[in-house]
Structures are given as structure tokens and as C-alpha cells.
Design a protein around this motif. Sequence first.
Motif, PDB file in Angstrom:
ATOM      1  N   GLN A 349       0.829  -1.207   0.000  1.00 26.69           N
ATOM      2  CA  GLN A 349       0.000   0.000   0.000  1.00 26.69           C
ATOM      3  C   GLN A 349       0.861   1.253   0.000  1.00 26.69           C
ATOM      4  N   GLY A 350       1.952   1.223   0.772  1.00 26.04           N
ATOM      5  CA  GLY A 350       2.852   2.362   0.801  1.00 26.04           C
ATOM      6  C   GLY A 350       3.501   2.602  -0.549  1.00 26.04           C
ATOM      7  N   LEU A 351       3.937   1.530  -1.206  1.00 22.54           N
ATOM      8  CA  LEU A 351       4.521   1.663  -2.536  1.00 22.54           C
ATOM      9  C   LEU A 351       3.495   2.212  -3.520  1.00 22.54           C
ATOM     10  N   TYR A 352       2.277   1.726  -3.430  1.00 24.51           N
ATOM     11  CA  TYR A 352       1.197   2.198  -4.302  1.00 24.51           C
ATOM     12  C   TYR A 352       1.016   3.712  -4.158  1.00 24.51           C
ATOM     13  N   SER A 353       0.967   4.189  -2.938  1.00 22.19           N
ATOM     14  CA  SER A 353       0.743   5.616  -2.689  1.00 22.19           C
ATOM     15  C   SER A 353       1.907   6.470  -3.157  1.00 22.19           C
ATOM     16  N   PRO A 360       1.100   2.281 -14.871  1.00 18.83           N
ATOM     17  CA  PRO A 360       1.065   0.816 -14.923  1.00 18.83           C
ATOM     18  C   PRO A 360       1.705   0.147 -13.715  1.00 18.83           C
ATOM     19  N   ALA A 361       2.758   0.754 -13.161  1.00 14.98           N
ATOM     20  CA  ALA A 361       3.400   0.158 -11.984  1.00 14.98           C
ATOM     21  C   ALA A 361       2.441   0.164 -10.795  1.00 14.98           C
ATOM     22  N   GLN A 362       1.697   1.238 -10.655  1.00 16.67           N
ATOM     23  CA  GLN A 362       0.730   1.324  -9.559  1.00 16.67           C
ATOM     24  C   GLN A 362      -0.325   0.226  -9.693  1.00 16.67           C
ATOM     25  N   ALA A 363      -0.745  -0.051 -10.919  1.00 22.13           N
ATOM     26  CA  ALA A 363      -1.740  -1.098 -11.148  1.00 22.13           C
ATOM     27  C   ALA A 363      -1.201  -2.474 -10.762  1.00 22.13           C
ATOM     28  N   ARG A 364       0.074  -2.746 -11.088  1.00 23.05           N
ATOM     29  CA  ARG A 364       0.652  -4.058 -10.734  1.00 23.05           C
ATOM     30  C   ARG A 364       0.718  -4.232  -9.226  1.00 23.05           C
ATOM     31  N   ARG A 383     -11.879  -2.376 -12.257  1.00 20.69           N
ATOM     32  CA  ARG A 383     -11.908  -1.477 -13.405  1.00 20.69           C
ATOM     33  C   ARG A 383     -10.640  -1.543 -14.230  1.00 20.69           C
ATOM     34  N   ASP A 384      -9.483  -1.693 -13.585  1.00 20.98           N
ATOM     35  CA  ASP A 384      -8.216  -1.716 -14.320  1.00 20.98           C
ATOM     36  C   ASP A 384      -8.185  -2.876 -15.318  1.00 20.98           C
ATOM     37  N   ILE A 385      -8.489  -4.088 -14.851  1.00 23.73           N
ATOM     38  CA  ILE A 385      -8.453  -5.251 -15.733  1.00 23.73           C
ATOM     39  C   ILE A 385      -9.526  -5.148 -16.805  1.00 23.73           C
ATOM     40  N   GLU A 386     -10.716  -4.754 -16.411  1.00 25.37           N
ATOM     41  CA  GLU A 386     -11.823  -4.647 -17.370  1.00 25.37           C
ATOM     42  C   GLU A 386     -11.469  -3.672 -18.502  1.00 25.37           C
ATOM     43  N   THR A 387     -10.834  -2.556 -18.156  1.00 24.97           N
ATOM     44  CA  THR A 387     -10.472  -1.558 -19.166  1.00 24.97           C
ATOM     45  C   THR A 387      -9.409  -2.098 -20.104  1.00 24.97           C
ATOM     46  N   LEU A 493       3.355  -9.445 -10.027  1.00 29.86           N
ATOM     47  CA  LEU A 493       4.528  -8.587  -9.928  1.00 29.86           C
ATOM     48  C   LEU A 493       5.590  -8.909 -10.985  1.00 29.86           C
ATOM     49  N   ALA A 494       5.496 -10.064 -11.619  1.00 30.76           N
ATOM     50  CA  ALA A 494       6.481 -10.432 -12.640  1.00 30.76           C
ATOM     51  C   ALA A 494       6.454  -9.456 -13.806  1.00 30.76           C
ATOM     52  N   ALA A 495       5.288  -8.827 -14.027  1.00 31.01           N
ATOM     53  CA  ALA A 495       5.166  -7.874 -15.142  1.00 31.01           C
ATOM     54  C   ALA A 495       5.480  -6.441 -14.712  1.00 31.01           C
TER      55      ALA A 495
END
Length: 496
Positions: A349-353, A360-364, A383-387, A493-495
Motif C-alpha cells: 500500500q505504501g509503494l502504491y501511494s 502501470p506500476a501502480q496497477a501491478r 476497473r483496471d483489468i476490465e479496461t 509482480l512479474a510484469a
Amino acid sequence: MLAQDYGLSGPTQIETESLDAAQDFDAGILTEGALDTQLWQGTSANRAAKLLSTAPLNSNDPIIRDMVRTVILSGGVPPRAENESAAKTYESARLQAVMAVGEGEVLDGFLARNPELTRAPSAQVDLALAKGDQSRACEISDTITTGRGEPQWVRLRAACHALRGEMAAAELTRDLLRSLGYQNDAYYAQLSALIAGRPPAKETNSSDVLVTYLAKRSGSERETGAEAGRDADLAALFKNFATLDLASIENTLGNISFDVATPDLDLETALSEPSPRATARLFVLGRSGDAGALDAFISRATRAGVSEDDVLTKLSPIIQALPAKGRVDSNLKRYARAALLARDIGGLQGLYSALPEGGPAQARIALAADALGGGFNAQGLGRDIETRLTGTTTQAQALTDVVLAVALGARVSDVAGDVLAEANLPKATLPQSQMLLLNAAVDANSRAETTLRAATLLSRANLNTTDRAQIVTALRRAGLQRFAGQVAAEDFLAAL
């Protein structure tokens, strides 16, 4: 999706039966993350012994190692034994497995709670070898009388002769062992290398304590002549890194870094100098909150031969205390993996913020956190995957993500269903016989068997997304969300 899926919906709860007072019970030592007491439900003692003896006990993958270790060190009702011979076969396999995965206090604590496992002389030999005490093992071999001509004792005598430098006697005993029809390629390879004065052979067997000891013999025999100094101290630390506790690592590196005659090295100097003192100083600076310095230390440790995953696991408390922005700026992929191995959802969560919004990194990172937290279970794909599923350039990765999300229990929308119906997904390569046995273990509610079979399948080379998703599905169905989520998160995370 992040707010929706960050672990707000938990994994399926396991219902366990109350333990009958008359039932046998294997003591365990795990205080957190242990399987339930009915872990071997539906599994026979002979099958459990075979699973333990063929499990990937020394896998380089920390997730697989943790799965196996959890089964071995969890307490509970032992598997059903039809006779005393089956019970002893299981106990022997369990002891061998514990000695293969247990280190120091872990092994001592387990055996203290299960003293019956080491009453037999053969078990005492295995325990002595697991602790590196060849003198005790050979002492037992010298004094044994009952069954002295059996292969298990003849092979130990041959090894003891060779370890003592009695090569002629070792060769004669090896010939006797062969005449008895004993077959063990790894044992003969290690013994022959020892007799010939060569380094340990490549062949090994993690479920054979004697073979494992012979394969590691070069360490304990040749360390006494090491020269003093920072070079030797750092080399010894890196060589034994996986077995040292964090306090010992901190103390050693602090001593190497300190020099009473000169001031502490600054970051720029420590980064530019390849000396042991500079390397240790990078660790000290990292422990003080500099993510870039710690990243540089980890890189030097891995170049010295330490497994990166071992470093990340051992330094997890230090990494978790680093500022998220520093981790993102210095090495996002490395620090994200550290959070994965520690199941540190807060760290993710901290990395995300700290990442750029909507990138794209935030999505992974979000997908990995959702997987660890059980956020896909009975929820939408997000929503991310659906889009991305409807995009031309993003659909391939989105399909991979859908496969893993569905394996974790996600619901498929109409749009996603239409795309999946026309998609060409990778064909499964796993042996269907093994998948049948894995699913049978799930249906029998045997969490131990399910975990070991899944770990063994995960250790196979060149698995594709479909293969791993099938294993994740089985783990989730068995109520093993902790493992299912971690395996899926690793793929997300591999991607990165």
C-alpha cells in the motif's frame, strides 16, 4: 479497485473437527500460519511419508519452501496408519523432512516437543549429522551391534572411514555395500569424491541426511584456516547469511564498518569503494533509513553469491521501516518482492501511494496487494483489468491477469466473458494425473497433502500462467488462501 480489494474480504474459513482425547497428536512449533489440527485428514501414513520424501525440501523458491515448512512444522493429528510399520515409516519421513528444513533453534525446538522421533539409533545418527556432529554419528556407528550388517549401517561405516582418512577401509566397505545390492547414486557419488580427495559431488538428495552432510562437508572442514580481517569476516557472513539471525548480521556488519582511526564513510564514498568496509557501511546507512544504500548492499550480497530472496527475507524488518518513496525511487521491483515474501500488504500500500497516480506500476502493485489480501474472492475483476481487456495493446497482459484473478475466486463480467470466450490461452502442461491427485486431496479436505502436492507441482520448470492458475485454484478451494494469494501475487509482480 484498490480500496475495494485490499484484503477487505477474507479467505474461506476452514471448519475443523474437535480433537478426540484418544487421538494421537504430532506436536508442532509454528505459532503463526500453522495448518489446522486436521491437516492430514483423508491421507494415509504411507502416502504422507511418500509426499514428505519427494517434497521440494531445498527449493530455491522461498514461497515453495514456506509451503513445505508449514506442513512439516504444524502440529495436528497424524495421518491414518494401518499398522505400526506404516506409522514408523511416516515418523521417519517426517524426521528426515524436519532435519532438511530446520535450522538451529527450529530443529531443537521441534525435537524437544517430539522426543519419540529420535529414540531409534538411526534417528540419533540423522540428528547428529543434521547438526554437523560427525563424531557423534560415527560413535554410534562404531558401537551398534543389532543389524550391523544392514545397508543403513554399512553405508555409514564407509562414510565414517573416509571422513577419518581411512580410505582403504572406506573402499572395502563401499564394495561390501554394493555387494548387498544397495543402490543410491547420490551417496556413491559423494563417498567416491571424498575417498578420492575431490570436492563434494553435484549429486545430492535433500531427504537423505548422510548424503546432505557429505555434500556440505567442505564448509566445516576447511574454515578453520581462514585468515583474519574484514575480507574474511565479510566473506564468512555472506557464506553463512541464510543461517544467521538478523542481530548477528547487524553486529558483524557494524564491526566491519567501524574504524576507530578514521571517520565513518559517507554514502558517496561507500557507493564508489568496493571494500568490505564500504559494503558494511552501505548496510549501516540502509538500516538508518536510506533505501538506496540498502539496495546497493543487497546488490553486493547477491554478487557475492547470496540468494536475493534470502537477503530480502532476512532483512525484512529493516526494509519495512524504509520510507516508501525511497524504495520506489531506488528499486521498486526489488522492494515490491520483499513485501510479497513478507506478505506485507501495508508495505505494498505504501509503494502504491508513492507511485505516480494511474501508472502501470501502480496497477501491478494493486493487483499483488489484492491477491495477498483475498480481495478477488467473490468480487469483480476491477476497473483496471476490465479496461485493459478491451484495449488492443493491453489485452494480452489483461488476459493473464484475468486467469489469475478468476483462480482467486473473482467473478467474470459479461464483457470479460465475451473476451475470454474468444481468447487463446496457454495450454496446460502439468501432468493431468498429478492434477487429479491434487484435486482429490482438495476434495478430501487434506490441507497437508494439498499443500505438498501443490508445492511439488510449483517446483516444476517452465510453468505457464494456465498451470499456475490451476494450482492457485486448488489452493483456494482447499481454504489455503495464504498460499494461493502469494503465488498469484508473484505472477502479478512479474510484469512490473
